[in-house]
Design an enzyme around this catalytic site. Sequence first.
Site, short mmCIF file in Angstrom:
data_model
loop_
_atom_site.label_atom_id
_atom_site.label_comp_id
_atom_site.label_asym_id
_atom_site.label_seq_id
_atom_site.Cartn_x
_atom_site.Cartn_y
_atom_site.Cartn_z
N CYS A 190 -1.89 -2.68 7.79
CA CYS A 190 -1.75 -3.59 6.64
C CYS A 190 -0.43 -4.35 6.63
CB CYS A 190 -2.00 -2.83 5.34
SG CYS A 190 -3.72 -2.26 5.25
N LYS A 238 -6.88 -5.08 -2.94
CA LYS A 238 -7.64 -5.61 -1.82
C LYS A 238 -8.62 -4.56 -1.31
CE LYS A 238 -3.91 -4.33 1.33
NZ LYS A 238 -4.64 -3.32 2.11
N ASP A 267 0.78 -1.25 0.00
CA ASP A 267 0.00 0.00 0.00
C ASP A 267 0.82 1.30 0.00
OD1 ASP A 267 -1.98 -1.89 0.25
OD2 ASP A 267 -2.86 -1.11 2.09
#
Length: 210
Positions: free
Chosen positions: A155, A110, A11
Amino acid sequence: MSNKRALIIVDVQNDFCPGGTLAVTDGDQVVDPINRLVASGKFDVVVATQDWHPSDHGSFASVAGEDVGTLFKLNGLDQVAWPDHCVQGSQGAALRDDLNLDKVNMIVRKGLDSEVDSYSAFFDNGKRNATGLEGYLRDLDVVEVFVTGLATDYCVRFTAEDSEWCGFNTFVVKDATRGVNLNPGDADAALEALAEEGVVITTTDEILNS
Ligand SMILES: [Zn+2]
């Protein structure tokens, strides 16, 4: 190489960097160590992930009717109410343009399901659906997984935990991550918890000098 190694870049998106809607302090500082790791030739597989939400995602405070940062239940699971972020196709959802993507073999998106959040690159937060990353890495005979990116306490942590749970030898590259730190010290606590769970905490220099 028998012990194949994967580098997971979690990310590293505009919304999680300074100027973004869910900016992590110094989030952009992970780009340089990650680019050094990518260029090192020490990884057989490089995977980048993107949080990739529909605009009505259930984790958004604006959708849930909650204040940002509060904890609530989303379909039975603990959920932090986040500012709107990483909406599919937006500039905020784009990977940082200074990130070296030349050697990226796969991009995992995701958080596409509005009903459940997905911190991990492997499974959603309810472990109901898989992204396919586990099978992809197994097919390539990956044994070691190195996790970098944003954010340490969400994450990165969930990705590392699931990697370990899947049976990969898992490492978190501390200087190539930064935390949200919703509560002060969250990122450090996440690293301590990971270490207790068997994840090795390492650094870019340690990897490059090994
Ligand atoms: Zn998200």
